[in-house]
Design a protein around this motif. Sequence first.
Motif, mmCIF file in Angstrom:
data_model
loop_
_atom_site.group_PDB
_atom_site.id
_atom_site.type_symbol
_atom_site.label_atom_id
_atom_site.label_comp_id
_atom_site.label_asym_id
_atom_site.label_seq_id
_atom_site.Cartn_x
_atom_site.Cartn_y
_atom_site.Cartn_z
ATOM 1 N N THR A 186 1.173 -1.429 -0.171
ATOM 2 C CA THR A 186 0.023 0.092 -0.070
ATOM 3 C C THR A 186 0.853 1.325 0.212
ATOM 4 N N TRP A 187 0.703 2.553 -0.941
ATOM 5 C CA TRP A 187 1.577 3.308 -0.843
ATOM 6 C C TRP A 187 0.556 4.249 -0.287
ATOM 7 N N VAL A 188 1.887 4.709 0.819
ATOM 8 C CA VAL A 188 1.673 5.821 2.176
ATOM 9 C C VAL A 188 2.786 6.895 2.928
ATOM 10 N N GLU A 189 2.241 7.526 2.777
ATOM 11 C CA GLU A 189 2.995 8.793 3.193
ATOM 12 C C GLU A 189 3.542 7.893 4.671
ATOM 13 N N ILE A 190 4.653 7.704 5.342
ATOM 14 C CA ILE A 190 5.314 7.332 6.625
ATOM 15 C C ILE A 190 6.311 8.816 7.499
ATOM 16 N N PRO A 191 5.815 9.265 7.906
ATOM 17 C CA PRO A 191 6.300 10.620 8.664
ATOM 18 C C PRO A 191 8.202 10.282 8.362
ATOM 19 N N GLY A 192 8.445 11.592 8.022
ATOM 20 C CA GLY A 192 9.618 12.273 8.035
ATOM 21 C C GLY A 192 10.640 11.006 6.771
ATOM 22 N N HIS A 193 9.713 10.517 5.694
ATOM 23 C CA HIS A 193 10.414 10.232 4.869
ATOM 24 C C HIS A 193 9.994 10.077 3.731
ATOM 25 N N GLY A 194 8.934 10.360 3.593
ATOM 26 C CA GLY A 194 7.828 10.795 2.264
ATOM 27 C C GLY A 194 6.801 9.553 2.278
ATOM 28 N N TYR A 244 8.317 -0.159 8.663
ATOM 29 C CA TYR A 244 9.627 -1.108 9.930
ATOM 30 C C TYR A 244 10.711 -1.224 9.391
ATOM 31 N N SER A 245 11.013 -1.252 8.314
ATOM 32 C CA SER A 245 12.237 -1.430 7.943
ATOM 33 C C SER A 245 13.175 -0.155 8.564
ATOM 34 N N TRP A 246 12.888 1.051 7.496
ATOM 35 C CA TRP A 246 12.897 2.863 8.196
ATOM 36 C C TRP A 246 13.492 3.250 9.292
ATOM 37 N N GLY A 247 12.105 2.235 10.332
ATOM 38 C CA GLY A 247 12.531 3.078 11.818
ATOM 39 C C GLY A 247 11.689 1.966 12.315
ATOM 40 N N GLY A 248 11.882 0.951 12.045
ATOM 41 C CA GLY A 248 11.392 0.125 13.388
ATOM 42 C C GLY A 248 9.895 -0.102 13.659
ATOM 43 N N PRO A 249 9.481 -1.058 14.934
ATOM 44 C CA PRO A 249 8.081 -1.005 15.442
ATOM 45 C C PRO A 249 7.310 0.220 15.252
ATOM 46 N N ALA A 250 8.693 1.180 16.154
ATOM 47 C CA ALA A 250 7.195 2.661 16.540
ATOM 48 C C ALA A 250 7.043 3.849 14.886
ATOM 49 N N LEU A 251 7.713 3.393 14.093
ATOM 50 C CA LEU A 251 7.473 4.354 13.295
ATOM 51 C C LEU A 251 6.168 3.449 11.699
ATOM 52 N N ALA A 252 6.490 1.675 12.113
ATOM 53 C CA ALA A 252 5.470 1.774 11.091
ATOM 54 C C ALA A 252 4.221 1.615 12.225
ATOM 55 N N VAL A 253 3.817 1.328 13.277
ATOM 56 C CA VAL A 253 3.220 1.550 14.197
ATOM 57 C C VAL A 253 2.318 3.285 14.339
ATOM 58 N N ARG A 254 3.418 4.294 13.861
ATOM 59 C CA ARG A 254 3.267 5.879 13.937
ATOM 60 C C ARG A 254 2.605 5.931 12.012
ATOM 61 N N THR A 255 3.092 5.115 11.339
ATOM 62 C CA THR A 255 1.959 5.449 9.456
ATOM 63 C C THR A 255 0.610 4.956 9.872
ATOM 64 N N VAL A 256 0.843 3.699 10.641
ATOM 65 C CA VAL A 256 -0.506 2.981 10.150
ATOM 66 C C VAL A 256 -1.655 3.903 11.638
ATOM 67 N N GLN A 257 -1.293 4.617 12.228
ATOM 68 C CA GLN A 257 -1.993 5.613 12.796
ATOM 69 C C GLN A 257 -2.341 6.914 11.754
ATOM 70 N N ASP A 258 -1.542 7.581 11.387
ATOM 71 C CA ASP A 258 -1.564 8.278 10.402
ATOM 72 C C ASP A 258 -2.286 8.258 9.624
ATOM 73 N N LEU A 259 -2.684 6.723 8.866
ATOM 74 C CA LEU A 259 -2.731 6.584 8.042
ATOM 75 C C LEU A 259 -4.472 6.441 8.095
#
Length: 381
Positions: free
Chosen positions: A157-165, A173-188
């Motif tokens: 799924t094409w999404v906006e990843i905080p701090g990465h575009g 998950y690859s770029w920021g681990g669990p915390a970034l994965a959670v934040r991305t899904v919350q923002d989405l």
Amino acid sequence: MTHTESTVEERADVPAARPGRDGSGGGGSGDRGAATPSGGPKRRRARRVLLWCLAGVLLLVGGPAGYGWWRAESAADSIPRIPDALPDVPERQQPPPGDGVTFLLVGLDTRSGVPTTGDDAQAPAWRAGASRSDTMMLFHLSADREDAAVVSLARDTWVEIPGHGEAKLNAAYSWGGPALAVRTVQDLTGVRVDHLAVVDWNGFRELTDAVGGVDITVPRDIPGRGDALAHRAGTHRMNGEEALAYVRERKGLPRGDLDRTARQQNFLRALMGRVLSGETLSSPSRISGLLDSVGDVVGVDDGLSNSGLYDLAWGMRGLRTSDVRFLNAPVDGFGTRQGQSVVLLDRERAAPLWEAIREDRVTEYLATHDTDGLKDPGSVR
């Protein structure tokens, strides 16, 4: 048996008379002192009988409960805890807490490192770029614990990843681990994630074997393509190795990532049914196998204590597979972004679904919305 002997046995808790300075019974009558040689062994025998009876009662009554508690505690201790798994951002930048409990389930094809067991068990450290998530699902358990929903998000799924575009969802998950994965899904989604669970698909091999395999229904014949296995239409009992190959397949499926998420849901539904079956719950060896395997399958955020796990398990004790709805986030087709094949989320159709999860109204949502494209077991290939 004489009256004197009977009295000695019935009063086995009465200590023997102290011998006097002259070696006699001392302080007692000659009859009482005379009874001591024959009464001593009987008193000791009576005590042994009493102790064995108490031990038997404790074994029969307290033993299984105590052993079960120890096994449950040991299993909970074996589950790795993931530090800093939830986003450390101001409260105002996160969705408001909702009713019920929502987990983000992140599936990986492999884990780096080997988790330890015991009180200090921790999940392997995430390493930037080491792996992308294979699966992401929102698991929402209603506040009354009477129903649950599992919503799959396609990893492409094409999404906006905080701090990465913009990028594919699994890159978070690859770029920021669990915390970034959670934040991305919350923002989405606008859904507050209460807890994280990282699932290792490899670990499901042992878990599947522990319950004696799972019954997977394939709706139509599927020809083998490349490394993909061929399947005949019908229900198949799959062992751990076969089930793992089933959920891992992607290239041989007509809809690629979407069909793969459908297979994963099909497997989880079958596994849940198997775990909750009387055949499993009545088998001490299978229950033991489940407890031994759980730490190899899942790791959770370090905010989820053992008591929190027990409360969660107790609250879910009445759930059956029919109470769990498996859905897919609505998609608007496929596209190409930055030279990559991606899945496009249908944000308009997704909005009421996210709202239903936030407000703990998934059952009402399913009753009032067209969800044929979101939950169709017949589409599983």
